[in-house]
Design a protein around this motif. Structure first.
Motif, PDB file in Angstrom:
ATOM      1  N   LEU A 197      11.495 -15.673  10.912  1.00 51.87           N
ATOM      2  CA  LEU A 197      10.495 -14.674  10.553  1.00 51.87           C
ATOM      3  C   LEU A 197      10.250 -14.749   9.056  1.00 51.87           C
ATOM      4  O   LEU A 197      11.185 -14.619   8.260  1.00 51.87           O
ATOM      5  CB  LEU A 197      10.986 -13.274  10.934  1.00 51.87           C
ATOM      6  CG  LEU A 197       9.993 -12.124  10.714  1.00 51.87           C
ATOM      7  CD1 LEU A 197       8.924 -12.122  11.812  1.00 51.87           C
ATOM      8  CD2 LEU A 197      10.723 -10.779  10.713  1.00 51.87           C
ATOM      9  N   SER A 198       8.992 -14.964   8.654  1.00 53.05           N
ATOM     10  CA  SER A 198       8.661 -15.020   7.228  1.00 53.05           C
ATOM     11  C   SER A 198       8.199 -13.639   6.768  1.00 53.05           C
ATOM     12  O   SER A 198       7.342 -13.008   7.388  1.00 53.05           O
ATOM     13  CB  SER A 198       7.584 -16.073   6.959  1.00 53.05           C
ATOM     14  OG  SER A 198       6.408 -15.798   7.693  1.00 53.05           O
ATOM     15  N   VAL A 199       8.770 -13.185   5.667  1.00 57.56           N
ATOM     16  CA  VAL A 199       8.561 -11.822   5.169  1.00 57.56           C
ATOM     17  C   VAL A 199       8.177 -11.902   3.696  1.00 57.56           C
ATOM     18  O   VAL A 199       8.785 -12.667   2.931  1.00 57.56           O
ATOM     19  CB  VAL A 199       9.843 -10.979   5.327  1.00 57.56           C
ATOM     20  CG1 VAL A 199       9.629  -9.565   4.811  1.00 57.56           C
ATOM     21  CG2 VAL A 199      10.305 -10.964   6.788  1.00 57.56           C
ATOM     22  N   VAL A 218      17.537  -6.878   3.842  1.00 59.43           N
ATOM     23  CA  VAL A 218      17.479  -8.331   4.007  1.00 59.43           C
ATOM     24  C   VAL A 218      18.892  -8.918   4.002  1.00 59.43           C
ATOM     25  O   VAL A 218      19.237  -9.750   4.848  1.00 59.43           O
ATOM     26  CB  VAL A 218      16.618  -8.960   2.904  1.00 59.43           C
ATOM     27  CG1 VAL A 218      16.758 -10.477   2.903  1.00 59.43           C
ATOM     28  CG2 VAL A 218      15.151  -8.560   3.093  1.00 59.43           C
ATOM     29  N   VAL A 222      20.344 -10.764   7.385  1.00 62.21           N
ATOM     30  CA  VAL A 222      20.702 -12.180   7.326  1.00 62.21           C
ATOM     31  C   VAL A 222      22.184 -12.369   7.607  1.00 62.21           C
ATOM     32  O   VAL A 222      22.586 -13.286   8.344  1.00 62.21           O
ATOM     33  CB  VAL A 222      20.324 -12.769   5.947  1.00 62.21           C
ATOM     34  CG1 VAL A 222      20.884 -14.178   5.793  1.00 62.21           C
ATOM     35  CG2 VAL A 222      18.798 -12.782   5.786  1.00 62.21           C
ATOM     36  N   LEU A 228      15.696 -14.942   8.672  1.00 68.11           N
ATOM     37  CA  LEU A 228      14.628 -14.471   7.807  1.00 68.11           C
ATOM     38  C   LEU A 228      14.344 -15.473   6.697  1.00 68.11           C
ATOM     39  O   LEU A 228      15.270 -16.048   6.118  1.00 68.11           O
ATOM     40  CB  LEU A 228      14.985 -13.123   7.171  1.00 68.11           C
ATOM     41  CG  LEU A 228      15.281 -11.948   8.105  1.00 68.11           C
ATOM     42  CD1 LEU A 228      15.584 -10.702   7.280  1.00 68.11           C
ATOM     43  CD2 LEU A 228      14.123 -11.697   9.060  1.00 68.11           C
ATOM     44  N   VAL A 230      12.327 -15.028   3.197  1.00 73.80           N
ATOM     45  CA  VAL A 230      11.789 -13.895   2.446  1.00 73.80           C
ATOM     46  C   VAL A 230      11.239 -14.360   1.097  1.00 73.80           C
ATOM     47  O   VAL A 230      11.906 -15.093   0.369  1.00 73.80           O
ATOM     48  CB  VAL A 230      12.878 -12.820   2.225  1.00 73.80           C
ATOM     49  CG1 VAL A 230      12.309 -11.637   1.442  1.00 73.80           C
ATOM     50  CG2 VAL A 230      13.446 -12.356   3.566  1.00 73.80           C
ATOM     51  N   LEU A 332      13.424  -5.538  11.105  1.00 72.97           N
ATOM     52  CA  LEU A 332      13.160  -6.942  10.804  1.00 72.97           C
ATOM     53  C   LEU A 332      13.840  -7.855  11.821  1.00 72.97           C
ATOM     54  O   LEU A 332      13.270  -8.870  12.237  1.00 72.97           O
ATOM     55  CB  LEU A 332      13.637  -7.264   9.388  1.00 72.97           C
ATOM     56  CG  LEU A 332      12.846  -6.611   8.252  1.00 72.97           C
ATOM     57  CD1 LEU A 332      13.492  -6.928   6.909  1.00 72.97           C
ATOM     58  CD2 LEU A 332      11.391  -7.059   8.262  1.00 72.97           C
ATOM     59  N   THR A 333      15.039  -7.504  12.219  1.00 68.86           N
ATOM     60  CA  THR A 333      15.736  -8.293  13.236  1.00 68.86           C
ATOM     61  C   THR A 333      14.970  -8.264  14.555  1.00 68.86           C
ATOM     62  O   THR A 333      14.805  -9.291  15.222  1.00 68.86           O
ATOM     63  CB  THR A 333      17.163  -7.771  13.427  1.00 68.86           C
ATOM     64  OG1 THR A 333      17.867  -7.855  12.180  1.00 68.86           O
ATOM     65  CG2 THR A 333      17.908  -8.583  14.480  1.00 68.86           C
ATOM     66  N   CYS A 336      12.069 -10.630  14.784  1.00 67.72           N
ATOM     67  CA  CYS A 336      12.382 -12.048  14.986  1.00 67.72           C
ATOM     68  C   CYS A 336      12.213 -12.468  16.438  1.00 67.72           C
ATOM     69  O   CYS A 336      12.137 -13.667  16.743  1.00 67.72           O
ATOM     70  CB  CYS A 336      13.819 -12.341  14.531  1.00 67.72           C
ATOM     71  SG  CYS A 336      14.082 -12.178  12.765  1.00 67.72           S
TER      72      CYS A 336
END
Length: 374
Positions: A197-199, A218, A222, A228, A230, A332-333, A336
């Motif tokens: 996943l690009s953030v 983050v 991670v 991630l 980032v 965020l997880t 993904c």
């Protein structure tokens, strides 16, 4: 109608959004603009450090001389304008606008309260009182005051002057190919598989943005195995703390600066754009530019669950509690997961047309029609 001031639409596109929106409503807008050339951070720093004010004053007077000449030439050619829109960060410009156009309806785009911003960045005492006085003087010079949230409208000495206009996003933030309708969410073969996943986050690292919260989220995501990638863009007050928290975390890229013309493409190249995450008083009152811009760029936008953000675009954003790094890490997880990300993209698309210039400026256009100046 004219726009007037020392705003810099390249660095701060708010005024460009207002102009584009009013033109879409059929308003003839002539721009009288002499950019001052200072960033928001530089202006606030000057206001907090009085010994820097002579530099601001000298440049401001040069710009004002040019604006005065421009205004007089336009008046000779076209007569007195019915309305004057003073652009973003126009706390001083509105004074000149009022003097030059005493019979026109003066509209001040008061996106930033100087006293409130200085207090959020750590100023206290006399400085905050002086800047609050500047806010009061600026808004007193205007007939209509544009704010970005209802919370900010209520902060005006006379809230009846206020018109809430969402910040929106200019068309430069809409890359070719970004969908303007809900995409079809295709099934995936293995929805439980986590995908990279690009953030991206971009900003001034001020307390209201909550970048230490981003860093903790983050780092923890991670460490727990979330894949991630980032990108963090910008510099500012909380940058050192943010870097300290993320020291040793893989997959993080830092950029001190990205040219304004290059930033939309950089953001559009990511899956997720981060908003703000603090629980400071200012952080609970604003909807930041990056929320609108990230949405326009085609990203899923994750931000804090505050009243103005929920009211503006709640159904199109991924909201987490303010100042809650664990909740942000969990979200965020979750993103993904390809299926979760696709569903979030579908929600984001639904709000994209609501932030176009023509849509967000409708309340301002209506207010000007009521004053019979359009």
């Amino acid at each position: 109608m004219i726009t007037f001031g020392t705003y810099d639409a390249a660095r701060h596109p708010r005024t460009a959004v207002l102009v584009a929106g009013l033109r879409a409503h059929g308003v003839k807008v002539t721009e009288l603009n002499r950019p001052l050339g200072f960033s928001t951070a530089e202006r606030v720093r000057m206001l907090r450090q009085p010994w820097r004010l002579p530099v601001l004053a000298a440049r401001l007077l040069r710009c004002w001389a040019g604006l005065t000449a421009d205004a007089l030439r336009l008046r000779r050619a076209e007569g007195v304008p019915r309305a004057v829109l003073v652009g973003y960060l126009g706390h001083f410009d509105v004074l000149l606008a009022r003097l030059l156009h005493p019979r026109s309806v003066v509209v001040l785009d008061h996106l930033v309260f100087a006293g409130d911003t200085a207090a959020d960045r750590g100023a206290t005492g006399l400085r905050v009182r002086l800047l609050t006085g500047l806010d009061r003087l600026a808004t007193a010079c205007a007939d209509v005051v544009v704010t970005d949230t209802e919370e900010h409208r209520r902060m005006l000495p006379d809230p009846r002057k206020g018109v809430v206009v969402l910040v929106g996003a200019s068309d430069e933030w809409r890359p070719p190919g970004v969908e303007t309708h809900s995409p079809r969410v295709e099934p995936v073969e293995n929805p439980a598989r986590l995908a990279p996943l690009s953030v991206v986050f971009f900003g001034l690292y001020t307390p209201l943005q909550g970048t230490p919260v981003i860093a903790e989220a983050v780092r923890d995501a991670v460490a727990a195995g979330a894949p991630l990638r980032v990108t963090l863009v910008g510099t500012g007050q909380d940058l050192a703390r943010t870097r300290e928290i993320l020291a040793g975390t893989p997959g993080v890229t830092w950029h001190d600066w990205v040219e304004p013309g290059e930033l939309p493409a950089l953001v559009a190249g990511h899956d997720v754009c981060l908003g703000i995450f603090s629980d400071t008083p200012k952080g609970l009152r604003v909807v930041p530019n990056k929320v609108y811009q990230g949405l326009a760029a085609g990203c899923v936008v994750v931000s804090s669950d505050t009243a103005p953000q929920r009211r503006a675009l709640g159904e199109s954003l991924e909201l987490v509690p303010p100042a809650d790094a664990a909740a942000l890490a969990a979200r965020l997880t979750d993103l993904c997961d390809p299926a979760v990300l696709r569903a979030a993209r579908e929600r984001a698309v639904r709000g994209r047309d609501r932030i176009r210039p023509q849509v967000v400026t409708e309340p301002l256009a209506a207010a000007l029609r009521r004053r019979d100046v359009l």
